[in-house]
Design an enzyme around this catalytic site. Structure first.
Site, PDB file in Angstrom:
ATOM      1  CG  PHE A 181      58.088  54.747  24.455  1.00  0.00           C
ATOM      2  CD1 PHE A 181      56.934  55.301  24.980  1.00  0.00           C
ATOM      3  CD2 PHE A 181      58.002  54.040  23.265  1.00  0.00           C
ATOM      4  CE1 PHE A 181      55.711  55.159  24.335  1.00  0.00           C
ATOM      5  CE2 PHE A 181      56.793  53.896  22.604  1.00  0.00           C
ATOM      6  CZ  PHE A 181      55.639  54.453  23.149  1.00  0.00           C
ATOM      7  N   GLY A 182      58.223  52.101  26.724  1.00  0.00           N
ATOM      8  CA  GLY A 182      57.857  50.713  26.491  1.00  0.00           C
ATOM      9  C   GLY A 182      56.671  50.608  25.554  1.00  0.00           C
ATOM     10  CD  GLU A 210      63.477  44.962  26.394  1.00  0.00           C
ATOM     11  OE1 GLU A 210      63.278  44.742  25.179  1.00  0.00           O
ATOM     12  OE2 GLU A 210      62.697  44.601  27.286  1.00  0.00           O
TER      13      GLU A 210
END
Length: 240
Positions: free
Chosen positions: A12-13, A88
């Site tokens: 999920f972004g 990330e």
């Protein structure tokens, strides 16, 4: 279908992944996760800022009554996961957690990996007034581009593809940053990097975006361009 296949891995972004995933994926779709709010509390010295001037990027904080809209990606292979771990976690300071993704129509629910920064990482900047955060965003840039681009492309993605999303924190920052750009006569096209990005959504998501623009009348004025299954706009250097 209420779930995905067991061997499918979805991410999920809610920040730059929405408009610039940077990895190969099988498909993507828009929707939301519950129990979080988006905040520009994470610092960044590797992508949008430097050690001397850390940028402000998004993270999620626990908020039982809230929802966060964004974009889910089905990963194509292990190379995509390795890329995300580096981007990330190693460079960005984020940790991973699991949440349930909900499609916009509510018909689909499935687990997604989410990258979240906490106050235990070295790049953490934490809470500040919106005016302070906006000022930091207009002053910072790094190897991946200006901090302004990060914020405004995310806000524009939400306006265009998820018009039902209500994010007071994000949209107030957008307003404050645009105001500062105008006051200081900065060239918005230069801040945005003079580049476009392809947003490749599932057909139903792209069609929903078109319908939303039709319902709302004239499409929202944009200072930069996404390429997708909807009409594009030309990019100009303007002083906002």
């Amino acid at each position: 279908m209420n779930s995905t296949q067991e061997n499918e891995l979805w991410v999920f972004g809610y920040g730059s992944l929405c408009w610039y995933p940077g990895f190969s994926y099988t498909r993507s779709t828009t929707g939301y996760v519950k129990g979080f709010s988006r905040r520009f509390w994470q610092g960044n010295i590797t992508h949008r800022g430097t050690a001397e001037k850390p940028a402000r990027v998004a993270t999620l904080i626990e908020d039982k009554e809230a929802v966060v809209y964004g974009r889910a990606f089905q990963l194509e292979d292990s190379a995509a996961l390795s890329y995300l771990e580096n981007r990330e976690c190693s460079l960005g300071g984020y940790l991973t957690t699991i949440a349930t993704f909900h499609s916009r129509d509510g018909d689909k629910q499935f687990p997604v990996v989410i990258y979240i920064a906490t106050n235990k990482n070295e790049q953490w900047l934490g809470e500040a007034s919106l005016q302070t955060i906006a000022r930091q965003i207009t002053e910072c840039s790094g190897p991946s581009g200006h901090n302004v681009e990060y914020l405004l492309r995310l806000a524009e993605f939400m306006h265009r593809y998820l018009p039902e999303a209500h994010d007071e924190h994000l949209f107030t920052l957008e307003m404050l940053v645009r105001s500062q750009i105008k006051e200081e006569s900065m060239c918005l096209a230069t801040l945005m990097g003079n580049r476009n990005f392809v947003v490749d959504l599932d057909v139903e998501d792209a069609e929903s975006a078109v319908q939303a623009e039709e319902i709302n009348g004239r499409p929202r004025e944009s200072s930069f361009q996404f390429s997708a299954r909807i009409p594009s706009k030309s990019l100009r250097c303007v002083k906002m």
